[in-house]
Every structure is written in C-alpha cells, then in structure tokens.
Design a protein around this motif. Structure first.
Motif, mmCIF file in Angstrom:
data_model
loop_
_atom_site.group_PDB
_atom_site.id
_atom_site.type_symbol
_atom_site.label_atom_id
_atom_site.label_comp_id
_atom_site.label_asym_id
_atom_site.label_seq_id
_atom_site.Cartn_x
_atom_site.Cartn_y
_atom_site.Cartn_z
ATOM 1 N N TRP A 119 0.815 -1.213 0.000
ATOM 2 C CA TRP A 119 0.000 0.000 0.000
ATOM 3 C C TRP A 119 0.854 1.270 0.000
ATOM 4 C CZ3 TRP A 119 -0.105 -3.565 4.070
ATOM 5 C CH2 TRP A 119 0.522 -3.183 5.265
ATOM 6 N N GLU A 120 2.100 1.184 0.457
ATOM 7 C CA GLU A 120 2.970 2.359 0.397
ATOM 8 C C GLU A 120 3.309 2.710 -1.047
ATOM 9 O OE1 GLU A 120 3.916 4.523 2.459
ATOM 10 O OE2 GLU A 120 3.324 3.653 4.375
ATOM 11 N N LEU A 121 3.498 1.706 -1.876
ATOM 12 C CA LEU A 121 3.804 1.937 -3.279
ATOM 13 C C LEU A 121 2.567 2.364 -4.064
ATOM 14 C CD1 LEU A 121 5.863 1.828 -5.588
ATOM 15 C CD2 LEU A 121 5.429 -0.636 -5.770
ATOM 16 N N GLN A 122 1.395 2.008 -3.560
ATOM 17 C CA GLN A 122 0.153 2.291 -4.269
ATOM 18 C C GLN A 122 -0.046 3.789 -4.520
ATOM 19 O OE1 GLN A 122 -4.670 1.481 -3.773
ATOM 20 N NE2 GLN A 122 -3.215 0.486 -2.415
ATOM 21 N N GLY A 123 0.117 4.585 -3.465
ATOM 22 C CA GLY A 123 -0.057 6.028 -3.629
ATOM 23 C C GLY A 123 0.938 6.609 -4.608
ATOM 24 N N GLY A 124 2.180 6.133 -4.532
ATOM 25 C CA GLY A 124 3.203 6.595 -5.457
ATOM 26 C C GLY A 124 2.908 6.186 -6.889
ATOM 27 N N ALA A 125 2.286 5.008 -7.060
ATOM 28 C CA ALA A 125 1.932 4.547 -8.405
ATOM 29 C C ALA A 125 0.947 5.504 -9.051
ATOM 30 C CB ALA A 125 1.338 3.145 -8.330
ATOM 31 N N PHE A 126 -0.034 5.963 -8.283
ATOM 32 C CA PHE A 126 -0.983 6.942 -8.811
ATOM 33 C C PHE A 126 -0.267 8.238 -9.182
ATOM 34 C CE2 PHE A 126 -4.392 4.582 -6.401
ATOM 35 C CZ PHE A 126 -5.141 4.246 -7.518
ATOM 36 N N ALA A 127 0.574 8.710 -8.257
ATOM 37 C CA ALA A 127 1.276 9.973 -8.494
ATOM 38 C C ALA A 127 2.182 9.892 -9.717
ATOM 39 C CB ALA A 127 2.093 10.344 -7.255
ATOM 40 N N MET A 128 2.906 8.772 -9.869
ATOM 41 C CA MET A 128 3.802 8.621 -11.012
ATOM 42 C C MET A 128 3.043 8.458 -12.319
ATOM 43 S SD MET A 128 6.993 6.349 -9.463
ATOM 44 C CE MET A 128 5.982 5.081 -8.693
ATOM 45 N N ALA A 129 1.752 8.085 -12.225
ATOM 46 C CA ALA A 129 0.909 7.967 -13.416
ATOM 47 C C ALA A 129 0.223 9.287 -13.756
ATOM 48 C CB ALA A 129 -0.130 6.871 -13.220
ATOM 49 N N GLY A 130 0.543 10.341 -13.008
ATOM 50 C CA GLY A 130 -0.002 11.665 -13.302
ATOM 51 C C GLY A 130 -1.235 12.043 -12.522
ATOM 52 N N PRO A 132 -2.632 13.617 -9.319
ATOM 53 C CA PRO A 132 -2.202 14.371 -8.131
ATOM 54 C C PRO A 132 -2.873 13.812 -6.886
ATOM 55 C CG PRO A 132 -3.788 15.648 -9.398
ATOM 56 C CD PRO A 132 -3.477 14.427 -10.213
ATOM 57 N N LEU A 133 -2.105 13.185 -6.032
ATOM 58 C CA LEU A 133 -2.665 12.427 -4.918
ATOM 59 C C LEU A 133 -2.193 12.948 -3.571
ATOM 60 C CD1 LEU A 133 -3.972 9.152 -4.478
ATOM 61 C CD2 LEU A 133 -1.853 9.298 -3.186
ATOM 62 N N VAL A 134 -3.136 13.085 -2.667
ATOM 63 C CA VAL A 134 -2.841 13.397 -1.273
ATOM 64 C C VAL A 134 -2.862 12.091 -0.494
ATOM 65 C CG1 VAL A 134 -3.568 14.619 0.810
ATOM 66 C CG2 VAL A 134 -3.864 15.690 -1.434
ATOM 67 N N GLY A 157 6.141 11.575 -5.636
ATOM 68 C CA GLY A 157 5.079 12.436 -6.136
ATOM 69 C C GLY A 157 3.872 12.676 -5.267
ATOM 70 N N MET A 158 3.777 12.023 -4.117
ATOM 71 C CA MET A 158 2.609 12.228 -3.273
ATOM 72 C C MET A 158 2.723 13.511 -2.447
ATOM 73 S SD MET A 158 1.583 8.500 -1.702
ATOM 74 C CE MET A 158 3.239 7.890 -1.374
ATOM 75 N N HIS A 159 1.580 14.108 -2.164
ATOM 76 C CA HIS A 159 1.501 15.178 -1.165
ATOM 77 C C HIS A 159 1.000 14.514 0.115
ATOM 78 C CE1 HIS A 159 0.747 19.176 0.577
ATOM 79 N NE2 HIS A 159 -0.324 18.598 1.121
ATOM 80 N N ILE A 160 1.723 14.671 1.194
ATOM 81 C CA ILE A 160 1.376 13.965 2.429
ATOM 82 C C ILE A 160 0.734 14.910 3.433
ATOM 83 C CG2 ILE A 160 2.271 12.633 4.372
ATOM 84 C CD1 ILE A 160 2.328 11.184 1.684
ATOM 85 N N THR A 161 -0.367 14.462 4.017
ATOM 86 C CA THR A 161 -0.981 15.153 5.134
ATOM 87 C C THR A 161 -1.326 14.123 6.198
ATOM 88 O OG1 THR A 161 -2.706 16.730 5.790
ATOM 89 C CG2 THR A 161 -3.359 14.971 4.296
ATOM 90 N N TYR A 162 -1.362 14.552 7.440
ATOM 91 C CA TYR A 162 -1.710 13.617 8.511
ATOM 92 C C TYR A 162 -3.221 13.469 8.612
ATOM 93 C CZ TYR A 162 3.155 13.905 9.994
ATOM 94 O OH TYR A 162 4.518 13.850 10.035
#
Length: 300
Positions: A119-130, A132-134, A157-162
């Motif tokens: 699941w850590e790679l999942q968010g990055g996969a979306f971001a690297m595919a263009g 824009p993911l928080v 590429g992810m934007h991180i928020t708590y």
C-alpha cells in the motif's frame, strides 16, 4: 539517528540488483514473523479462521505469508529513488482511464484503499501515473522514521498530510486532487459506522463516504497485488457515487458497506496479502464483550 540509518540502507538497496533486494526482503520478512508475539499471532490466526473458514494450519500459512511480505515491502520503499526512474517496470494499472476521466472534471476524487499488497507503493503509483494524490498518513512514533517515510512518499510524487488535518484534505480536494484514504482498520467508535465485514458487524471508517457525499465527488476503490514476477498490478474500480438523500447516515452507511464488500472480495481472492495482524474487531469486542465470536480473538 534512525533517519540516517534508513537513508544509508536505502543507498545500498538502490545500488543492489532488484533480485538481491527481493531475496533480502524475504529473509527480513521471515525475521519479522519470528518476532511477532504469540498472542498477536493467535489473534491474527483466529481472524483468518473466522473470516475465511479455514483450519489452523491454513490460517497460520496465510498469516505468516501476510507478515513475511513486510520485508519485500520495506525494500521497495527503500528503493523508491530507483522505482521512480522506471515505474513501468514495477507497476501496471488497471482502470486508470476511468480515474483520469473523473479527475479531468476538476473536482477531485476519493480513493478508498486497504492494507493489502504494497500500500505504500500504491499512492506513489498513482502519483507517477499523473494523478495528483494526497496521501493521508498516520504520524509515526519515531520522529526519524516519520521524516524518512514522508520524504520518500513525497519523492515519488505524493503530497502527504496527517489524518488529523481534515481541513487540508478538503482544501486539496476542492483544488481537484485525489484524496487517498485507507479504510480497512478499526477506528474508535466516534469515527466509525457499523457495517458488515465477512458477515460480522464491524466498526468501519466512514471518512471516504462522508467526504465524497459532502463534496459531491466520486469514490474509486483500489487494491495493490503482487504478481508472480515481483511486479505489481494496481486495480482501480469505479467511479461510485454516494447518494445524497435526506438521511445522511443511511447514505454514508450504504456506501461504506459497498467499500467493505469490495475489500472483502479482494481479501478472499488474495488472503495472503492483507494485514491480518491488525485487530480488526477491537472496538466492537470492547463494546459487546458478551459476543462469543469476538471473545475467541481475545484469548491468551
């Protein structure tokens, strides 16, 4: 100190061949399994037996495989600088076109995910595919680990928020971003709704449904699956719309149940990839201590 240790190990992992890192990840994963306290193992195995109707040996195999995968997952996080250069060698996305179409409307979307696969790679996969993911993250207890994880999440590429910063989530959603929410862990009773999960009443986070209903945006449900060759398939389902009737609670419960149904179906298909070590029924057990099917999970 831990931050610098992780950075150093990451540097080495990025220099090593992928196959060597996969092997080291497996070894580390088995070490993790050996370190799990017996009580936690029993709890996870009881959950697997209850949900999947399997015997003791099969439940142990599933939970062990689920735990061992943390080793390869960690090495993939350490190798984010390498993965970023050639994401197509690591990740294939199914259903991306529907997500892109909804994102093109400019209103943002909610992506409901689960602790299954990497699941850590999942968010990055979306971001690297263009996309824009928080990424909505839980703050790590160790400051160094928290700094490292957020730095590497941002690196791909992810934007991180708590998870406590709800205002920022709404602000980013209104700007047209996708908000990624993990929806398969036990919240406190104030922040959950009770819906069915594997045929049991289960306290479930309602943030995805509530936010989507409030802002009138669609929900997508996504899962990460590790293929036999070590690469990943990211499966995206949707869009799903939340009803907006006069009864908000009914609308939220209905959509939360839909998400739970999708998560359950994925777990049944790939049981070794879900995070069984999480005590999924803790808050329900505390509220209803007389339920025998819940008491079994709390035996010492």
């Amino acid at each position: 100190m831990l931050y610098y240790i992780l950075k150093a190990v990451s540097l080495v992992a990025c220099l090593l061949p992928r196959c060597i890192c996969d092997y080291l990840g497996q070894v580390l994963g088995y070490f993790f399994w050996l370190c799990i306290p017996p009580k936690r193992r029993r709890m996870a195995m009881e959950q697997a037996k209850m949900c999947l109707q399997v015997n003791d040996s099969e439940a142990r195999r599933i939970v062990r495989s689920s735990t061992v995968q943390f080793g390869p997952m960690l090495f993939e996080v350490l190798r984010f600088p390498v993965i970023k250069k050639h994401p197509e060698q690591y990740i294939r996305i199914e259903g991306l076109e529907s997500l892109q179409k909804s994102m093109a409307e400019g209103k943002g979307v909610i992506i409901a995910a689960a602790h299954s696969g990497n699941w850590e790679l999942q968010g990055g996969a979306f971001a690297m595919a263009g996309i824009p993911l928080v990424g909505v993250a839980k703050k790590q207890k160790d400051v160094g680990a928290d700094k490292f994880m957020n730095e590497y999440r941002s690196l791909i590429g992810m934007h991180i928020t708590y998870k406590t910063d709800v205002r920022e989530m709404f602000a980013m959603l209104k700007k047209g971003w996708a908000i990624g929410l993990i929806t398969d862990q036990d919240p406190d009773r104030k922040n959950g709704v009770v819906v069915n999960f594997f045929g049991r009443p289960t306290n479930t986070p309602h943030g995805s449904a509530s936010m989507a209903r409030s802002q009138g945006v669609p929900i997508f449900i996504s899962f990460m699956h590790r293929d036999k060759d070590g690469s990943h398939t990211l499966m995206v389902k949707g869009p799903f719309r939340v009803d907006k009737t006069a009864d908000k609670h009914v609308d939220v419960v209905r959509t939360t149940q839909l998400i739970n149904n999708a998560i359950e179906a994925h777990i049944r298909k790939y049981p070794e990839e879900w995070f069984w070590l999480h005590d999924r029924w803790k808050s329900i057990r505390e509220e209803f201590p007389d339920k025998p099917w819940l008491q079994a999970q709390n035996n010492d």
